[in-house]
Scaffold this motif. Structure first.
Motif: not given
Length: 685
Positions: A277-287
């Motif tokens: 959904a184009g939504l990013v949090d630090p965990h998503t970017a980290s993974a």
């Protein structure tokens, strides 16, 4: 006009001081609200809400203009503002059913699980019928989406954002956006570079605006590039862009800004095109990138400063990929990363999400030593400090989590991870929100599980999904649909040679027939399920099924058969030592005895049940039995005793209501069973 949230969900919620330009467009749009429509000119009352259309290319600032218009006129609409996004970041239209469901949820109206688009659209129009509401429909893909969500009242206003005209909706005049005026565009650049670099070379700055064609998204990237290079001249950037003649202004500035990134940051940026959904949090970017959470957070903040992302107004760190940049990032990822690397990044993201969901559920099970031990064994970065923190995370990330499940199933190559993700998401939602509140989302998730089970030919999981879907259908009154699901689940359970699934399906088929008033078939199916339970020596389930058979016979007026089966249920619970269930079964036996014209027997049975209910400390059952005793005493001609029993029942209910004050009401599933979870041997708790 600046657009730090170019064409993203909800748009840019900017204050008046942050908004730039678009004076003429705003004036025309506000005038269009007051303009008499064709129906009014012909003497008719407008049948539906007025629609204002803001049309423009992605990156033109169309969402920000819509948000500013909404901010300026919101006080005219007493019932507030509703927002819905009608396209995914990759341009895929959002189903009308999902958009209507989100709008109904914002109105705090019920959204029955499994309801179709027509029913939800009708429910939305009914909810808005007596309201004066302002609705922003962002990034509409076509007129059909907007038309399905229009309120049937002229007192509301709909502001639609789209790439072109909405042909088919009457009386709509588009406000088509071009670039910003030069003064506003220069002011936007100034916010990134400071005033000195613009004023020392105004002609170069104007040339840069011309190269960007006044497009806010392109200007933001240009401003971010200049801000990161204090020694770079505006003229050099304008000259560089002038020599680039391939692509749109946005794509040219994007290539320059992206090409200036370090290789590690560039890789992270293009992998963000995989974010659900184009939504990013630090965990998503980290993974996705395979880096630390803190490092990902710093990089995401840098991207915001450069104009690549926007920070979402959220209680937790969250960012959004502008929809106008999504296709550019996706094209880069597909051209510069091997398919296997992209698949590995997706797998890492899904695995991280599964572990976060496990952690969010485990924090609610602090009384379980095994759950506590499992939670302590997780890395600190994956642990939540409290159940409230876990619930907040789940609520904030809900759109992204649901999008991740849909994307994982659509991918088709990561079905094992997709199954684990959906299993953990269902369990986390039930743990934090409850089955009833989460039912609309659970229905969609069980549907995805069914898709994977059918694709991978997994009959056990197919049976589980069908049973869960059938239960949700039954709870929302679609009993005929539930019956079809239960029969299909029975076939799948037999194919898997799973006795629990088949027994559960047979009982559910009987329950559906009972609800439909076909008592003979209900008793027959309950009898089949009973035979299987008895063959497996499952005494508690057998006792329950005796009670369900008795209920079917009671509804059919066959009191002799009903009494025989209730006595069998009573014997089963007595042998099993379940005092509360024993008391409830005796209570039902007394009820049928009264129906059968045996008041003396009913009186004795009631007293026996009352003793057991006291032992079980079941106050509600005690009160119900006191009322039944009162009715029986009246039938036997003793009104004084009946009055005493009624007074006792009222006292018990009064005490219980005081004890339960402030407690949440728990709804028992209609089919009398919890959500049925079947995990494959590869599934991880």
């Amino acid at each position: 006009m600046t657009d730090q949230a170019v064409d993203t969900a909800g748009g840019a919620r900017l204050s008046e001081s942050q908004f730039l330009g678009r004076t003429r467009e705003l004036k025309d749009l506000r005038a269009d609200i007051e303009r008499a429509g064709l129906d009014t000119l012909s003497g008719k009352k407008p049948p539906r809400a007025r629609v204002l259309l803001i049309a423009g290319r992605p990156g033109s600032g169309r969402t920000t203009l819509a948000e500013e218009l909404v901010r300026q006129v919101a006080d005219r609409y007493d019932d507030g503002v509703l927002r819905a996004r009608l396209s995914e970041p990759d341009g895929t239209p959002v189903p009308v059913e999902r958009a209507a469901r989100e709008l109904l949820a914002a109105l705090e109206r019920p959204t029955p699980a499994g309801a179709d688009a027509d029913d939800l659209g009708a429910a939305l129009r009914e909810a808005l019928a007596d309201r004066r509401t302002l609705i922003l429909l962002d990034d509409a893909a076509d007129a059909e989406q907007v038309d399905a969500l229009l309120p049937d009242t002229p007192d509301s206003l709909v502001v639609a954002v789209s790439g072109g005209p909405l042909t088919g909706i009457s009386d709509v005049r588009p406000c088509t956006l071009g670039g910003l005026d030069t003064k506003s565009a220069l002011e936007l650049l100034t916010r990134y570079t400071g005033s000195v670099r613009i004023t020392v070379d105004p002609r170069a700055a104007e040339g840069l605006v011309e190269e960007c064609q006044g497009q806010p998204a392109a200007l933001e990237l240009a401003g971010g590039w200049l801000a990161a290079r204090p020694q770079a001249a505006v003229a050099d950037l304008a000259k560089h862009l002038h020599t680039e003649d391939e692509g749109t202004p946005l794509s040219r500035v994007f290539r320059l800004a992206y090409g200036s990134l370090p290789s590690t940051a560039a890789r992270i940026l293009r992998l963000l095109s995989l974010a659900p959904a184009g939504l990013v949090d630090p965990h998503t970017a980290s993974a996705l990138a395979g880096c630390s959470v803190n490092g990902a957070r710093t990089t995401l903040d840098d991207f915001v400063a450069l104009g690549f992302l926007r920070a979402v107004d959220s209680p937790l760190p969250q960012y959004e990929v502008p929809a106008c940049l999504h296709p550019l990032l996706k094209a880069l990822a597909e051209s510069q990363d091997r398919p296997g690397e992209l698949q590995l990044a997706r797998a890492r993201m899904l695995e991280r999400t599964v572990r976060l969901l496990q952690s969010s559920r485990a924090i609610t099970e602090t009384d379980d030593p095994e759950a506590r031990e499992k939670l302590q064994g997780m890395p600190r970065s994956l642990r939540f400090p409290s159940p409230r923190a876990a619930e907040d995370w789940l609520r904030v990330r809900r759109p992204a989590l649901l999008a991740a499940a849909r994307a994982a199933v659509a991918d088709g190559e990561l079905d094992t991870l997709a199954r684990r993700l959906m299993s953990q998401l269902v369990r986390a939602m039930v743990a934090h929100f409850g089955t009833q509140a989460a039912a609309p989302d659970l229905y969609g998730l069980h549907g995805l599980v069914l898709d994977v089970a059918e694709r991978r030919r997994l009959p056990r999981e197919k049976a589980a999904a069908l049973l869960n879907l059938g239960d949700l259908d039954a709870r929302t009154g679609r009993t005929a649909d539930a019956l079809v699901r239960y029969r299909a689940a029975l076939d799948a359970g037999r194919e898997a040679n799973d006795p629990y699934a088949t027994g559960r399906a047979m009982e559910s088929v009987g329950g559906a027939h009972l609800e439909l008033g076909d008592y003979d078939r209900a008793a027959d199916w309950f009898g089949r399920a009973l035979a299987q339970r008895q063959a497996r020596d499952e005494r508690t389930d057998a006792a329950r099924l005796y009670g369900r058979i008795a209920a079917a016979h009671t509804y059919a007026g066959r009191y002799g058969e009903a009494l025989r089966n209730w006595r069998a249920a009573v014997a089963g619970y007595r042998k099993d030592g379940d005092v509360a269930a024993h008391a409830r079964a005796l209570s039902e036996l007394a009820r049928v005895q009264e129906y059968a014209g045996r008041p003396e027997e009913s009186l004795r049975t009631c007293h026996e049940a009352l003793d057991l209910a006291r032992r079980a400390e079941d106050v509600r059952l005690q009160a119900a039995l006191q009322l039944r005793l009162a009715d029986t005493m009246e039938h036997l001609g003793d009104p004084a005793a009946a009055q005493l029993h009624r007074a006792t029942a009222q006292r018990l209910l009064g005490e219980e209501s005081q004890d339960a004050e402030g407690a949440d009401e728990i709804e028992v599933p209609k089919q009398g069973a919890d959500a049925y979870e079947i995990r494959s041997t590869s599934a991880e708790d």
